[in-house]
Enzyme design. Sequence first.
Site, PDB file in Angstrom:
ATOM      1  N   GLY A 127       0.820  -1.205   0.000  1.00 32.51           N
ATOM      2  CA  GLY A 127       0.000   0.000   0.000  1.00 32.51           C
ATOM      3  C   GLY A 127       0.846   1.244   0.000  1.00 32.51           C
ATOM      4  O   GLY A 127       2.035   1.210   0.332  1.00 32.51           O
ATOM      5  N   HIS A 175     -16.255  10.358 -16.536  1.00 30.92           N
ATOM      6  CA  HIS A 175     -15.678   9.157 -17.145  1.00 30.92           C
ATOM      7  C   HIS A 175     -16.283   7.898 -16.522  1.00 30.92           C
ATOM      8  O   HIS A 175     -16.779   7.018 -17.225  1.00 30.92           O
ATOM      9  CB  HIS A 175     -14.153   9.181 -16.951  1.00 30.92           C
ATOM     10  CG  HIS A 175     -13.444   7.987 -17.488  1.00 30.92           C
ATOM     11  ND1 HIS A 175     -12.778   7.999 -18.682  1.00 30.92           N
ATOM     12  CD2 HIS A 175     -13.307   6.725 -16.989  1.00 30.92           C
ATOM     13  CE1 HIS A 175     -12.253   6.800 -18.901  1.00 30.92           C
ATOM     14  NE2 HIS A 175     -12.561   6.012 -17.874  1.00 30.92           N
ATOM     15  N   GLU A 176     -16.258   7.846 -15.181  1.00 26.80           N
ATOM     16  CA  GLU A 176     -16.786   6.649 -14.507  1.00 26.80           C
ATOM     17  C   GLU A 176     -18.304   6.545 -14.684  1.00 26.80           C
ATOM     18  O   GLU A 176     -18.830   5.454 -14.890  1.00 26.80           O
ATOM     19  CB  GLU A 176     -16.424   6.660 -13.023  1.00 26.80           C
ATOM     20  CG  GLU A 176     -14.926   6.560 -12.731  1.00 26.80           C
ATOM     21  CD  GLU A 176     -14.227   5.401 -13.430  1.00 26.80           C
ATOM     22  OE1 GLU A 176     -14.866   4.347 -13.653  1.00 26.80           O
ATOM     23  OE2 GLU A 176     -13.046   5.544 -13.786  1.00 26.80           O
ATOM     24  N   LYS A 191       0.191   0.817   7.297  1.00 28.58           N
ATOM     25  CA  LYS A 191       0.822  -0.507   7.308  1.00 28.58           C
ATOM     26  C   LYS A 191       1.583  -0.730   8.629  1.00 28.58           C
ATOM     27  O   LYS A 191       1.432  -1.762   9.265  1.00 28.58           O
ATOM     28  CB  LYS A 191       1.783  -0.649   6.114  1.00 28.58           C
ATOM     29  CG  LYS A 191       1.070  -0.524   4.772  1.00 28.58           C
ATOM     30  CD  LYS A 191       2.004  -0.722   3.599  1.00 28.58           C
ATOM     31  CE  LYS A 191       3.043   0.394   3.469  1.00 28.58           C
ATOM     32  NZ  LYS A 191       2.439   1.705   3.125  1.00 28.58           N
ATOM     33  N   THR A 192       2.373   0.256   9.011  1.00 29.67           N
ATOM     34  CA  THR A 192       3.104   0.146  10.273  1.00 29.67           C
ATOM     35  C   THR A 192       2.124   0.078  11.439  1.00 29.67           C
ATOM     36  O   THR A 192       2.303  -0.708  12.372  1.00 29.67           O
ATOM     37  CB  THR A 192       4.025   1.368  10.457  1.00 29.67           C
ATOM     38  OG1 THR A 192       4.726   1.589   9.234  1.00 29.67           O
ATOM     39  CG2 THR A 192       5.006   1.152  11.572  1.00 29.67           C
ATOM     40  N   ASP A 225      -8.439   1.623 -20.368  1.00 26.18           N
ATOM     41  CA  ASP A 225      -9.652   1.069 -20.976  1.00 26.18           C
ATOM     42  C   ASP A 225      -9.378   0.669 -22.416  1.00 26.18           C
ATOM     43  O   ASP A 225      -9.769  -0.401 -22.868  1.00 26.18           O
ATOM     44  CB  ASP A 225     -10.772   2.120 -20.994  1.00 26.18           C
ATOM     45  CG  ASP A 225     -11.162   2.559 -19.600  1.00 26.18           C
ATOM     46  OD1 ASP A 225     -10.921   1.784 -18.664  1.00 26.18           O
ATOM     47  OD2 ASP A 225     -11.696   3.675 -19.474  1.00 26.18           O
TER      48      ASP A 225
HETATM   49  P1  ADP Z   1       2.581   3.345   6.508  1.00 29.73           P
HETATM   50  O1  ADP Z   1       3.346   2.384   7.362  1.00 29.73           O
HETATM   51  O2  ADP Z   1       1.577   2.648   5.631  1.00 29.73           O
HETATM   52  O3  ADP Z   1       3.410   4.312   5.743  1.00 29.73           O
HETATM   53  P2  ADP Z   1       1.740   4.355   9.032  1.00 29.73           P
HETATM   54  O4  ADP Z   1       1.204   3.124   9.658  1.00 29.73           O
HETATM   55  O5  ADP Z   1       3.090   4.773   9.428  1.00 29.73           O
HETATM   56  O6  ADP Z   1       1.676   4.235   7.452  1.00 29.73           O
HETATM   57  O7  ADP Z   1       0.700   5.536   9.268  1.00 29.73           O
HETATM   58  C1  ADP Z   1       1.109   6.782   9.733  1.00 29.73           C
HETATM   59  C2  ADP Z   1       0.090   7.362  10.672  1.00 29.73           C
HETATM   60  O8  ADP Z   1      -1.126   7.638   9.992  1.00 29.73           O
HETATM   61  C3  ADP Z   1      -0.303   6.426  11.788  1.00 29.73           C
HETATM   62  O9  ADP Z   1       0.598   6.492  12.843  1.00 29.73           O
HETATM   63  C4  ADP Z   1      -1.672   6.944  12.163  1.00 29.73           C
HETATM   64  O10 ADP Z   1      -1.571   8.060  13.003  1.00 29.73           O
HETATM   65  C5  ADP Z   1      -2.235   7.407  10.833  1.00 29.73           C
HETATM   66  N1  ADP Z   1      -3.088   6.373  10.221  1.00 29.73           N
HETATM   67  C6  ADP Z   1      -2.896   5.773   9.037  1.00 29.73           C
HETATM   68  N2  ADP Z   1      -3.884   4.897   8.771  1.00 29.73           N
HETATM   69  C7  ADP Z   1      -4.713   4.920   9.835  1.00 29.73           C
HETATM   70  C8  ADP Z   1      -5.907   4.221  10.175  1.00 29.73           C
HETATM   71  N3  ADP Z   1      -6.470   3.319   9.368  1.00 29.73           N
HETATM   72  N4  ADP Z   1      -6.489   4.510  11.364  1.00 29.73           N
HETATM   73  C9  ADP Z   1      -5.952   5.412  12.196  1.00 29.73           C
HETATM   74  N5  ADP Z   1      -4.830   6.092  11.941  1.00 29.73           N
HETATM   75  C10 ADP Z   1      -4.207   5.874  10.774  1.00 29.73           C
HETATM   76 ZN    ZN Z   2     -12.253   4.013 -17.559  1.00 26.83          ZN
END
Ligand code: ADP
Ligand code: ZN
Length: 598
Positions: free
Chosen positions: A206, A427-428, A212-213, A503
């Site tokens: 993503g 478009h959509e 993700k973290t 498309d």
């Molecule tokens: P990535 O690892 O995908 O780059 P992070 O997990 O580091 O993203 O996200 C950074 C910050 O954004 C998180 O610490 C949080 O504060 C916020 N955040 C991102 N996604 C969410 C979510 N789904 N719910 C709550 N906070 C989020």
């Molecule tokens: Zn299209």
Amino acid sequence: MSEQKNKKEDRKKQITIIAICILAVILGLLIYCLVTMKNNGEDKKEIAYTELVKEISDGTVEKVEMTVGSTSVKVKLKDVEEEKNAIVPNTQAFIEFIHDKMNDGIFINLEQKQPNILIRISSNLFSFLPTLILLALVVIMFKMQGLGDKGKVYDSETTKSKITFDDVAGLEEEKHEMIEIVDFLKNPKRFYDMGAKIPRGVLLCGQPGTGKTLIAKAIAGQADVPFISMSGSEFIEMFAGLGASRVRKLFEKAKKISPCIIFIDEIDAIGARRTSNSGAETENNQTLNQLLVEMDGFDTEETIIVLAATNRPEMLDKALLRPGRFDRRITIALPDLRGREAILNIHAKEKKFAEDVNLKSIAEDTAGFSGADLANILNESAIIATINEHDAITNKDIEDAVKKVTVGLEKQSRVVPERDKRLTAFHEAGHAIVSSQLETQKDIKEVSIIPRGVAGGYTMYRTNEDKYYISKTEMEEKLVALLGGRAAEKIVLNDISTGASNDIEVATNIAKDMITKYGMSESLGPISINTEQDPYELQLLGEKFGDAIGAEVKILLDTAYQRAQKLITENMDKLNKVADALLKKEVISAEEFQELIK
Ligand code: ADP
Ligand code: ZN
């Protein structure tokens, strides 16, 4: 290398570091004593401040030196060989020293008839030496610690702010997929007893800031296990050969504290496809090879889950994705309207808002923003509110914060400008309206103008999984639906964009397959040509045949495009309705769509 040997080496290193530190401290103290002794030495005579002033006014003083921060000045008298130390009785006396910035010197202000005498500021290196040595020591110690201990351990017991799934907004399906991993970490024996195989590696794909973290930490928090994290780029920025040993150490540490989670951010930095064995890439290969070895080398008793994050899964070496390694992939998309509202709500918890704030409408205005962007906006709004001395964060503060963040975002071309949003909406809507008029295409699941990957938006269809065959009619109608986006752009905006490129590519491939693979052309008949398998096949059939294929493909596409345009013109009111709804809501469900075109 055996584990025991590694442990021994670690201990040796620690002892050496401690020994060096103690030695350096002793050395520093020694030097400090020497310097102070020297200053108090008998070879220097001291004179009182009043005496100094007298000597200066007598004109016997040739030079006066003062050390920064010290209370004594060094005085050189005219015609006198030796130097005297003048004691300045109290700091108040310094008021009489006037700092001349222009000449970077200090003057002693005496009676007017006396010439000013310059006091040079000479910083005494010796008095600073101990401080310098100590400072250097501290820096070295930190550096050394960093070398041996780059993987940070966030112990679940010591971390106060334990992140759990409650801190992750939206991403319900993703969280659901992770529950079995949490269960496994909590109670591995149950799974082993059952003979179940649990994924060792999970790849989180993503864009940056999609959480993700956060979700990796939440798994650790939820399972109450330690979280060891490291970034892929940290592995490779080091000197040659260190990357691989770092990977080994990381897993060694994990084994010691298992059950635990290893999180490798930016895994593409180490896991990029292996190429030729040259230069920097060899280093990278060693690191990657070590990672593969570690992933394969888990014992059954070790309850370790390796999570890795990347924005470019296609870059990764195929070996990393093999069974037993990162064989599970979870894609985390940018949040939709509902997701954004949920994220805003989570980050709004500890903030004070004025009554006019409506988080839902902010979610509506922030299409294309990641979770990190949204968290950032609320934080910025709190800063703006504080600066403006508001009692609480107002709607205006948030709007300002959005703008502040947007300017930064536009550079990364992640925020959709209003013009593009309108184009995408039509478009959509074009795809959707055209599809709704075609028997085989009308089963629409969702229409969205939230950017995903390279696409500015998407129209999703329900897929019928029981189906084995696709009819010619269906393929023809698919072409019409695919070209519906381009047709709407042309008719409504009187211009066409690059947004339809995918498309058109898909449509062209379908048309080619219809003619050359499925034998669906009346004039060419049932024939299959596979130029990939046999590049000479077309030559065999002759140049004319090749031309005929081209002509047939073109006819299919042209006819489909005409039909799409006709359907758009016939359904302009519906098109406008759907496009408007898209601009407002970004995502339209199947039910909402049916309601709109009723
Ligand atoms: P990535 O690892 O995908 O780059 P992070 O997990 O580091 O993203 O996200 C950074 C910050 O954004 C998180 O610490 C949080 O504060 C916020 N955040 C991102 N996604 C969410 C979510 N789904 N719910 C709550 N906070 C989020
Ligand atoms: Zn299209």
